[in-house]
Scaffold this active site. Structure first.
Site, mmCIF file in Angstrom:
data_model
loop_
_atom_site.group_PDB
_atom_site.id
_atom_site.type_symbol
_atom_site.label_atom_id
_atom_site.label_comp_id
_atom_site.label_asym_id
_atom_site.label_seq_id
_atom_site.Cartn_x
_atom_site.Cartn_y
_atom_site.Cartn_z
ATOM 1 N N GLU A 117 0.830 -1.213 0.000
ATOM 2 C CA GLU A 117 0.000 0.000 0.000
ATOM 3 C C GLU A 117 0.863 1.262 0.000
ATOM 4 O O GLU A 117 0.501 2.269 -0.610
ATOM 5 C CB GLU A 117 -0.936 -0.008 1.211
ATOM 6 C CG GLU A 117 -2.077 -1.000 1.053
ATOM 7 C CD GLU A 117 -2.967 -1.081 2.268
ATOM 8 O OE1 GLU A 117 -4.171 -0.827 2.137
ATOM 9 O OE2 GLU A 117 -2.457 -1.406 3.364
ATOM 10 N N GLU A 137 -4.169 -9.497 3.606
ATOM 11 C CA GLU A 137 -4.880 -9.199 4.862
ATOM 12 C C GLU A 137 -6.040 -10.151 5.145
ATOM 13 O O GLU A 137 -6.282 -10.507 6.305
ATOM 14 C CB GLU A 137 -5.404 -7.751 4.841
ATOM 15 C CG GLU A 137 -4.344 -6.698 5.090
ATOM 16 C CD GLU A 137 -3.574 -6.267 3.845
ATOM 17 O OE1 GLU A 137 -2.837 -5.271 3.913
ATOM 18 O OE2 GLU A 137 -3.717 -6.937 2.796
#
Length: 263
Positions: A117, A137
């Site tokens: 990210e 995740e």
């Protein structure tokens, strides 16, 4: 620590008009409250220095760009902690995305979760041939809360964003290049040099022109991206009301397979 960075976990070296930022948090260059708050402050300091036209961000060592969030922070299932860290992730990488100059990620190894990210928030990504990228995740009962669902989809389209996020697919550098997830692949050990060379080209452009052009390139997504980023963080926090969040994180820390409750 430098005049720019408030934390030892983000080292800064100024090379001509470029700030070289090294994520240095042994052993996997994970992000925590200190480094995330530090990133936000660091970008503000770079924005305030008119002599800085570009930045390059890379990871210390040869194995990791960044493995993402330190999952020990989420083992307790504490919703207040999740809210705080989720907000810090958002603020850090939104500050990076809004840096007034050109940002280049030199992906020198694994870029996982919040590590990817961080790279997604940059303008340009250069990966070394051995680098691997993932947003894993969901494997631990979480979701990418720092722009992953929004910025990855903008780069690679919904189909591959779903393969990476929903199916947990890990992407190697050559595949990342074909998808448009990275702009260039270079030999192992050379991403930082390649990124610095590209950053040096920025100095040949008017810094004011570059800032305006970047703003215009970002303009079309400004109608939807902020809403998506906000919802992303809200959904992340809501996961801390689930049994699967605690099970996923603790299974990872205990090096076992999770037993999902779907609740």
């Amino acid at each position: 620590m430098s005049n720019y960075s408030p934390t030892e976990k983000l080292k800064v070296e100024i090379i001509d008009h470029t700030a070289l930022i090294t994520i240095d948090n042994p052993g996997a260059n994970t992000w925590d409250a200190e480094s995330l708050s530090g990133m936000r402050e660091l970008i503000a300091n770079l924005n305030a220095d008119k002599n800085i036209y570009s930045l390059v961000i890379t990871g210390a060592g040869e194995k990791f760009f960044s493995a993402g969030a330190d999952l020990k922070m989420f083992a307790s299932g504490d919703k207040a902690v999740a809210q705080d860290i989720g907000l810090k992730f958002g603020q850090a990488f939104e500050a990076l995305a809004d840096f007034r100059g050109v940002s280049i990620a030199a992906i020198n190894g694994f870029a996982m979760g919040g590590g990817l990210e961080c790279a997604l928030a940059c303008d340009i990504r250069i990966a070394e041939s051995h680098a691997q990228m993932a947003l894993p995740e969901a494997k631990v009962g979480l979701l990418p809360c720092a722009g992953g669902t929004q910025r990855l989809t903008a780069l690679v389209g919904p189909g591959w964003a779903k393969r990476i996020i929903l199916c947990g697919e890990r992407i190697k550098a050559d595949k990342a290049l074909s998808l448009g997830l990275v702009e260039e692949v270079v030999e192992s050990g050379t991403a930082k040099t390649a990124a610095l060379a590209l950053a040096a080209q920025v100095a040949q452009q008017s810094p004011v022109s570059v800032t305006f052009c970047k703003e215009l390139i970002h303009k079309p997504r400004e109608a939807v991206m902020p809403q998506g980023l906000l919802l992303e963080r809200e959904r992340f926090i809501q996961l801390f009301d689930t049994l699967d969040q605690k099970e996923g994180v603790n299974a990872f820390l205990e090096k076992r397979s999770p037993e999902w409750k779907n609740a």
